[in-house]
Design a protein around this motif. Structure first.
Motif, PDB file in Angstrom:
ATOM      1  N   UNK A 132       0.776  -1.223   0.000  1.00  0.00           N
ATOM      2  CA  UNK A 132       0.000   0.000   0.000  1.00  0.00           C
ATOM      3  C   UNK A 132       0.810   1.275   0.000  1.00  0.00           C
ATOM      4  N   UNK A 133       2.124   1.179  -0.123  1.00  0.00           N
ATOM      5  CA  UNK A 133       2.948   2.390  -0.049  1.00  0.00           C
ATOM      6  C   UNK A 133       2.867   3.188  -1.348  1.00  0.00           C
ATOM      7  N   UNK A 134       3.089   4.478  -1.214  1.00  0.00           N
ATOM      8  CA  UNK A 134       3.031   5.409  -2.341  1.00  0.00           C
ATOM      9  C   UNK A 134       4.149   6.431  -2.130  1.00  0.00           C
ATOM     10  N   UNK A 135       5.210   6.328  -2.948  1.00  0.00           N
ATOM     11  CA  UNK A 135       6.392   7.180  -2.780  1.00  0.00           C
ATOM     12  C   UNK A 135       6.603   8.021  -4.026  1.00  0.00           C
ATOM     13  N   UNK A 136       6.846   9.314  -3.820  1.00  0.00           N
ATOM     14  CA  UNK A 136       7.319  10.191  -4.887  1.00  0.00           C
ATOM     15  C   UNK A 136       8.777  10.509  -4.582  1.00  0.00           C
ATOM     16  N   UNK A 137       9.639  10.301  -5.575  1.00  0.00           N
ATOM     17  CA  UNK A 137      11.066  10.601  -5.391  1.00  0.00           C
ATOM     18  C   UNK A 137      11.501  11.665  -6.379  1.00  0.00           C
ATOM     19  N   UNK A 138      12.050  12.754  -5.846  1.00  0.00           N
ATOM     20  CA  UNK A 138      12.562  13.853  -6.664  1.00  0.00           C
ATOM     21  C   UNK A 138      14.016  14.105  -6.300  1.00  0.00           C
ATOM     22  N   UNK A 139      14.849  14.325  -7.314  1.00  0.00           N
ATOM     23  CA  UNK A 139      16.242  14.662  -7.028  1.00  0.00           C
ATOM     24  C   UNK A 139      16.896  15.226  -8.279  1.00  0.00           C
TER      25      UNK A 139
END
Length: 412
Positions: free
Chosen positions: A274-281
């Motif tokens: 159920x995880x929801x990750x946004x990754x910005x870099x």
């Protein structure tokens, strides 16, 4: 949080009322009051007001120093060798504490300076308090619902109350354990020491330092700024905002949506059911490892080279603008390529799902590892898509690609 009051036997059998502003500090205060009142009932309590000379304490007696309700604002020195200090003042006072002492303060407002060394229990009912702990101490601090400022030192355990608190987790040689389960809109500033944070209510700001940190998130939505030390964060149901730095970051996602801004060091991100990750870099790419549940990772805002492992559930993975590698697993994967030259990997024995690749460009590649030259058993085009079937029944559908260039398929 409701709170209440306790009555504590004082000097000359007087009774002091101590107010507490939440149920957690009330429960601790009841235990302290019970110990003092039991000694008074047994005739083994030596209680006296301060300032003043401490009386001779008979062997085996329980000693209690009291700042009485009639006290005026000022500085009080707690005597050494006294088990209990009770601050019943109704006005703000300053206390120079002693080591190995149990302190109970009400809602008048207390400035408490802890002693070096020893282990004290400090329970403060409410109000706007300042607590500065002594070097080398191992104190337990519990505050109420006021807006408190706490300077950690030594190896303390701090349970901050429900106010908007400001907590400094300490310098070199400190090991601070901090609970924010009741706190909202508090600020934690880490130092060179190690910091462990449990739980969170909502809206807390955490600035970690050069020490190693462990953050176990609660249900609140918090902002965590990683420092130069190594940091491990376990997410929960809250919506977390995490900013990386030069320190190593390991993030284990919870079920709440999380956004991670990468720093100079590549983070390791673990998904969960159920995880929801946004990754910005704009700097370092991430290593992402999905688990067994249905998970989402959106790395569209990442310019680094990301390595993204799908799990055994139904996963959605979006690549960034760097040259990313996406590795399929036994689950159903929907992988979306980015602007870079992406590599989609399917390993025999670790595949088997019904997978989709979106935004597959002419510079992207697919690696079929362990399938050999005859690993593709069928290729079907229709509806603007192309579907490959592999020898282990894995299917790969290239959405929007009606004429797949087989030179972009690498077999091994």
């Amino acid at each position: 949080m409701a709170g209440g009051a306790v009555t504590v036997t004082g000097a000359s059998s007087s009774v002091n009322s101590i107010s507490l502003t939440n149920n957690q500090t009330l429960a601790l205060a009841q235990q302290i009051a019970a110990a003092i009142n039991t000694a008074a009932g047994a005739g083994t309590l030596t209680a006296f007001n301060i300032p003043g000379l401490a009386p001779l304490i008979p062997p085996g007696n329980v000693a209690e120093a009291v700042i009485p309700p009639t006290a005026t604002s000022g500085t009080f020195n707690s005597p050494t060798g006294v088990q209990f200090l009770v601050d019943a003042a109704t006005v703000p006072v300053t206390v120079n504490g002693a080591a190995n002492q149990t302190v109970l303060a009400g809602t008048g407002g207390t400035t408490y300076f802890g002693a070096a060394g020893g282990s004290s229990e400090i329970v403060i009912g409410g109000g706007a308090n300042l607590v500065a702990l002594g070097a080398g101490s191992a104190d337990q601090v519990n505050t109420g619902d006021g807006n408190d400022t706490i300077y950690a030192n030594g190896s303390p355990t701090i349970d901050a109350g429900g106010g908007a608190n400001l907590i400094f987790s300490g310098g070199i040689g400190t090991n601070t354990t901090l609970s924010l389960s009741s706190s909202a809109n508090s600020t934690v500033i880490g130092g060179a020491g190690n910091t462990t944070i449990f739980g969170s209510s909502n809206g807390n700001q955490v600035f970690l330092g050069s020490g190693n940190s462990l953050v176990i998130e609660g249900v609140g939505a918090d902002t965590i700024n990683v420092g130069t030390g190594a940091t491990t964060i376990f997410g929960n149901t809250g919506s977390d905002l995490i900013f990386g730095n030069t320190g190593a970051l390991l993030f284990v996602a919870g079920t709440g949506p999380s956004t991670v801004f990468g720093g100079a060091t590549s983070p390791t991100l673990f998904g969960s059911a159920g995880s929801d990750i946004i990754y910005n870099s704009s700097k370092a790419g991430a290593l992402y490892i999905a688990g067994s549940g249905n998970e989402t990772l959106n790395a569209a805002g990442s310019k680094g080279a990301d390595t993204l492992f799908a799990g055994t559930g139904a996963d959605s993975i979006v690549a960034g603008s760097g040259s990313d590698t996406i590795i399929a697993n036994t689950g159903a994967l929907t992988a979306t390529g980015g602007a870079g030259n992406d590599l989609f990997v399917f390993l025999k024995g670790h595949a088997g799902g019904a997978d989709f690749i979106q935004n597959f460009s002419s510079t992207d590649l697919v690696l079929l590892g362990g399938y050999g030259a005859n690993g593709i058993t069928a290729s079907v085009s229709g509806g603007g898509n192309t579907t490959l079937t592999l020898s282990d029944n894995t299917t790969i559908t290239f959405t929007g690609v009606s004429n797949l260039n087989l030179n972009q398929i690498v077999k091994s």
